[in-house]
Structures are given as structure tokens and as C-alpha cells.
Write an enzyme that holds these catalytic residues in place. Structure first.
Site, short mmCIF file in Angstrom:
data_model
loop_
_atom_site.label_atom_id
_atom_site.label_comp_id
_atom_site.label_asym_id
_atom_site.label_seq_id
_atom_site.Cartn_x
_atom_site.Cartn_y
_atom_site.Cartn_z
N ASP A 156 0.21 -4.25 7.64
CA ASP A 156 -0.79 -3.21 7.87
C ASP A 156 -2.22 -3.66 7.61
OD1 ASP A 156 1.65 -1.91 8.07
OD2 ASP A 156 0.80 -0.01 7.43
N HIS A 159 1.27 3.93 2.06
CA HIS A 159 1.71 4.70 3.22
C HIS A 159 3.23 4.81 3.13
CE1 HIS A 159 -2.11 4.11 5.88
NE2 HIS A 159 -2.14 5.26 5.20
N ASP A 206 5.90 4.63 4.95
CA ASP A 206 6.89 3.70 5.48
C ASP A 206 6.97 2.42 4.67
OD1 ASP A 206 4.26 3.47 6.60
OD2 ASP A 206 4.99 2.07 8.10
N HIS A 207 6.09 2.28 3.67
CA HIS A 207 6.10 1.08 2.82
C HIS A 207 6.48 1.39 1.37
CE1 HIS A 207 4.08 -1.56 5.83
NE2 HIS A 207 3.70 -0.38 6.28
N HIS A 237 -7.42 -2.20 5.91
CA HIS A 237 -6.63 -1.06 6.35
C HIS A 237 -7.33 0.20 5.85
CE1 HIS A 237 -3.03 0.38 8.22
NE2 HIS A 237 -2.57 0.99 7.13
N HIS A 252 0.85 -1.19 0.00
CA HIS A 252 0.00 0.00 0.00
C HIS A 252 0.89 1.24 0.00
CE1 HIS A 252 0.98 -0.52 4.23
NE2 HIS A 252 0.46 0.65 4.53
N HIS A 254 7.57 -4.80 11.84
CA HIS A 254 6.77 -3.57 11.78
C HIS A 254 6.38 -3.12 13.20
CE1 HIS A 254 3.44 -0.85 10.59
NE2 HIS A 254 4.08 -0.77 9.43
#
Length: 310
Positions: free
Chosen positions: A209, A65, A67-68, A142, A63, A267
Site C-alpha cells: 500500500d 487499513h 485488509d491488513h 499512503h 498500517h 494485493h
């Protein structure tokens, strides 16, 4: 010789720490080298692992976000800088196509690498991998469109020497029997099933997530190696449910109920200074091989299950 292992680039969640980089993982699986969720700093982390951009065959993003995915610009530019000689597939949620386009061209560079862009539709995705096996994506729960991945190797067979010998089958005839499925020997047809047992294919699952949902279990089912987020501890279970994340205990229960062999927790929220607490919580629910992921660690995929001769 084939290699199947997970290389951990980063294990933090929303905020990196002095000891933990943003997310990032590499799965070596025979001819495939898959970069999963490259967070910020992934390109530099790769330098510490022996994995190079030239090695990569595909990139999977769960996805968009930060941090990914904020490691995508540097990684993509490095593919061109190193003039990777083959197409590199990129999988990501179709609803995030605009984000991917912005990240891909976040700055000026001379693009020479070929990306095979393969967005994931709402129905998920199934892709045949080089050398066999299927890469599958399934929707998770999510706040934004998110997918988990699993890699499934088809079952094979293991020929049984004693049974082959009983029918006088040896040498090139064994290969023919394996390939064709039957062999006529001494006036009798011997089938492959009579002289072999099923060798279960290996499975890898990657779940980031998400709150608990059916597809978490579908992805984890019978995984030899499950990499799963455990952002929170049970003391923050209400917060985890609110923001679409798992606790260490929930991840461990998923692993137990799904028949997972090796569980890799990762994570971790920056609020926890001592990640041994994640192991303690998970151990209450999971008795198999447990790994609390550390940056730059390598985790081997367990050897294949040994089939019973019956």
C-alpha cells in the site's frame, strides 16, 4: 536445518474474493517466524499451511487499513489460547497505537500470552533478530501512516579450500582464522581476507500500500525476495497514484532498478478476474524470477548468491 520461505495466506486487497482471502503472509527465516499484515481470516488460513500460532516469533503490521490488520484479534487471542511460551514482538505504526489497542482487546478472553509491543516511530525502526540480521521499517506514501519492512542478513565469508591448502591451514585452525581474522603460519601472518571471499547476506523486502517514493526503492534494494503490492494494472495508473498504490508495471520496474532476484506480486484489486494480466504487464519490465502470488502458496527465498573467488 534452517528454512527461509514465504507462506502466502491471502492475496486480495480491499475486498476478498471467492479465491482470494484478505492479506496475510508468513516469513520463515531460520529462528524467526514472522506474520505480516494479518487480514481478516488469517487465523483460518494458517490452519491450511502447517504454520501454528505457537510458531510465531513476531507480527509486523504495515498500517491500519482493515485488509491488513483485521486478523489481529483472532491471532492474538490464539496466542493466549495456545499458551505460547515466549514473548511475541509486535511492530506497527506508532500513530495507530489506538487502533492496535482496540484490536488487541476486541473481545473478552483470558490473556496469557506476552506481547512485546514495539511501535514504529516516524524515523522508522531497526531491530536485531534472533540468530542475526536486522529487521528494518521505513515510511511509505499512503493516505495513512504506513511502513514497509525489510530483513537484512549481514555479509559473511566463504573460506577457499585451495588457498587454505596453499598455506597449510586445515582442521581447527580454519575455525580460528575465521573467528579471529588472522593466523600466524610458518612465520607469516595470514589474514582471513587472503583465503576467503565475501558471501553476500540474504535480503527480504515487504512493500504494501504505497505510491512510488524513495523508500520503496530503499526497501527493495538488492532484495533476494521482494513481496510488493500491485493493486492495479497500467490502465488504472491514474487511480493508483490518487489512492497511493502501485501498478504491476511500476512494481516490476522497482524490482529491475533495485536488483531484485525474485519478485512476488500480490494485493490484487477484486476488479480483475484474470491475474495473468499482472504477469504479462510485469514481464515487460522485469526479467528475473516472477511469482504472481496465490493463496496458500509457498515461495522459497532464493539460494545465496555464489561469491566469486576473484
Amino acid at each position: 536445518m534452517s528454512m527461509r520461505e514465504l507462506v502466502v495466506l491471502g492475496t486480495a486487497s480491499q475486498t476478498p474474493t471467492r479465491a482470494r482471502n484478505h492479506n496475510g503472509y508468513v516469513l520463515r527465516w531460520d529462528d524467526e517466524v514472522i506474520l505480516l499484515d494479518p487480514g481478516e481470516g488469517s487465523q483460518r488460513q494458517l490452519l491450511h499451511t502447517g504454520v501454528t500460532a505457537t510458531d510465531l516469533t513476531r507480527i509486523c503490521v504495515t498500517h491500519f487499513h482493515g485488509d491488513h490488520c483485521l486478523g489481529l484479534p483472532g491471532t492474538i487471542q490464539r496466542l493466549s489460547l495456545d499458551r505460547v511460551p515466549r514473548p511475541v514482538a509486535v511492530h506497527f505504526p506508532a500513530g495507530g497505537a489506538d487502533y492496535f489497542a482496540r484490536l488487541r482487546h476486541a473481545s473478552s478472553f483470558h490473556e496469557t500470552a506476552e506481547l512485546a509491543v514495539e511501535p514504529i516511530s516516524a524515523d522508522g525502526q531497526r531491530v536485531a533478530l534472533r540468530g542475526g540480521g536486522i529487521l528494518e521499517a521505513r515510511r511509505l506514501r499512503h493516505p495513512i501512516e504506513t511502513y514497509g519492512y525489510r530483513l537484512v542478513e549481514p555479509d559473511g565469508c566463504r573460506m577457499l579450500p585451495q588457498r587454505l591448502a596453499a598455506y597449510g591451514i586445515a582442521g581447527p585452525a580454519v575455525g580460528e582464522l575465521r573467528r579471529v581474522g588472522h593466523l600466524d603460519v610458518g612465520g607469516r601472518r595470514v589474514t582471513r581476507d587472503e583465503v576467503s571471499v565475501t558471501r553476500p547476506g540474504q535480503r527480504f523486502a515487504f512493500v504494501m500500500d504505497t505510491g512510488l517514493c524513495d523508500n520503496v526503492y530503499a526497501l527493495a534494494e538488492h532484495a533476494d525476495l521482494l513481496v510488493i503490492e500491485s493493486t492495479f494494472l497500467a490502465s488504472e495508473a491514474a487511480l493508483a497514484a490518487e489512492v497511493g498504490h502501485l501498478t504491476a508495471g511500476q512494481a516490476a520496474r522497482v524490482a529491475t532498478e533495485s536488483g531484485v532476484r525474485t519478485l512476488v506480486l500480490t494485493h490484487f484489486s477484486q476488479r480483475y478476474g484474470d491475474v495473468r494480466r499482472f504477469a504479462d504487464e510485469a514481464r515487460e519490465h522485469f526479467a528475473g524470477e516472477l511469482v504472481v502470488a496465490e493463496d496458500l502458496a509457498t515461495v522459497p527465498v532464493p539460494p545465496r548468491r555464489v561469491p566469486s573467488a576473484g
